[in-house]
Design an enzyme around this catalytic site. Structure first.
Site: not given
Length: 462
Positions: A249, A271, A303, A384
């Protein structure tokens, strides 16, 4: 890297060593162990160095150094205490495109001698690029205790079977799997206990009964933590270094990626808000396809994979396709960023519960239960949510959260770029507009934020 680690094959090759003292003796001992033929230019010679040359077909030239002494040499080592002379040798060697080491003078070196752990054929070199040789030697001493001398026997055993294994398995992945099983199982234990004949017999039996077919691989869903590679678990590191394929990621740090196996296939599937390099359905299919091809696949997530990481969705796909998998938890951002910022998530004087919330609000509207979040004595952690900070603050205020409630923004937590700002629900939007902290960032809401100025310990010089 200041230097690229390389290993020279020196058997039978001529090397020039300038200087005949104790320092030159130490270098000569290493060179003859590697099979080199050493030529020494010096007016005087240490007695042990003379014996070493006699024992290993070396040569002593008892005279001044001349440029022609460089002819035909593979390497040059200058071990004198005359820096002006050493520079002359360095310049002449470089002009001839010869690799040269001037002892204890990194500025006059095109290569350096590492601290060496010798478990031949396994050889480990540790270098500080000439800046801290004592530190390199201390690290070597630690490795000496961690890596048994019998690793040399294990390497020799593998060398004897290398060609047979190559002939037995056409697939490089199958060969790799065979050797990994060998090095981590019963055969290795026999070697470590000195039972070499038994180990060789077991290895031959394992080779004879091994199946060429690769079969279905396996997927490892691995939490990469918040960015600091030292926060990885041992299991995560082990699987990362075994994987044939790594899907990673955006939030996986470069330092963590650098710990993956060098020849693994690395596939970016990260993403960003409003931009996905690969849709989630495509990631799911890719995991299945790679595993069906017989690969061991690491799905590396920033994470923890089960905390806003869509790990459950990916496992459902794998389960439906009959692909075996494992899950390795990681340190989630709430734990890491709060700890590195000096903000305890719970404290008996301030908060008795923690709520983890996604701040990724679809179409910039919120279905979050702000009324429940307005309850006192709890800590709220928004993932986020930096781009929706104003909406989050507004929702909390509208449901009765006091404007004086403490709030912190932790940007790039646990990394050298970490920055933290603290304020209240009334002030934080304006503070962020001025500070412009970048994503990824965590939002922590609650009275525990009051402790941050007293407990901050990491990267506070911003």
């Amino acid at each position: 890297m200041d230097y690229l680690p390389l290993f020279f094959r020196l058997q039978g090759r001529s090397l020039l060593l300038i200087g005949g003292g104790e320092v030159a003796l130490r270098k000569a001992r290493l060179l003859v162990r590697a099979g080199a033929r050493v030529e020494v230019v010096a007016h005087e010679l240490h007695p042990e160095l003379q014996q070493l040359l006699d024992d290993h077909q070396g040569q002593w030239l008892a005279r001044e150094f001349l440029s022609e002494h460089l002819d035909g040499q593979a390497l040059v080592i200058a071990a004198t205490d005359d820096r002006t002379f050493n520079r002359r040798v360095y310049e002449e060697a470089v002009a001839r495109q010869l690799a040269i080491n001037v002892v204890d003078d990194p500025a006059l070196c095109t290569f350096v001698f590492p601290a060496i752990l010798d478990r031949s054929p396994l050889v480990i070199g540790i270098s500080s690029s000439g800046k801290a040789p004592v530190l390199a030697r201390l690290l070597r001493a630690k490795l000496e205790t961690w890596i048994p001398s019998r690793y040399s026997d294990l390497g020799q055993l593998a060398g004897r079977f290398r060609e047979a294994v190559k002939q037995r398995f056409g697939s490089i992945n199958r060969r790799r799997k065979f050797w990994e099983d060998t090095f981590s199982g019963t055969i290795a234990e026999r070697v470590f206990s000195g039972q070499m004949q038994e180990a060789e017999k077991l290895l031959q039996e394992q080779l004879d009964k091994a199946d060429e077919e690769t079969g279905v691989g396996e997927v490892y869903l691995v939490g990469a933590g918040p960015g600091d590679p030292e926060l990885l678990t041992f299991k995560a590191l082990r699987l990362m270094q075994q994987a044939d394929v790594v899907l990673y990621d955006r939030l996986v740090s470069a330092e963590v990626l650098d710990l993956c196996r060098r020849d693994a296939e690395m596939i970016y599937v990260g993403k960003k808000r409003d931009h996905h390099s690969l849709p989630q359905e495509g990631i799911n299919r890719l995991l299945v396809d790679k595993a069906r091809a017989g690969h061991r696949v690491v799905r590396l997530k920033g994470g923890d994979p089960f905390v806003f990481g869509r790990g459950g969705e990916e496992l459902e796909e794998l389960k439906g396709a009959g692909i075996p998998f494992q899950v390795v938890p990681g340190i989630t951002a709430a734990n890491a960023c709060s700890a590195y910022a000096g903000i305890p998530l719970t404290h008996r004087d301030y908060a008795q519960s923690v709520k983890l919330v996604t701040g990724q609000l679809k179409n910039r509207t919120s279905e979050l239960n702000f009324e429940e979040m307005a309850d006192p004595n709890q800590t709220l952690v928004f993932y986020m949510g930096l781009h929706t900070l104003e909406l989050i603050v507004q929702g909390l205020l509208e449901k009765g959260k006091p404007a004086t409630t403490r709030i912190a923004l932790v940007s790039q937590g646990s990394t050298p770029q970490q920055r933290v700002i603290t304020g209240t629900l009334e002030t934080i939007v304006a503070q962020q507009q001025e500070a412009q902290l970048p994503a990824p960032a965590l939002i922590i809401v609650g009275e525990v934020v009051e402790l941050q100025p007293r407990l901050a310990w990491f990267n506070t010089n911003y």
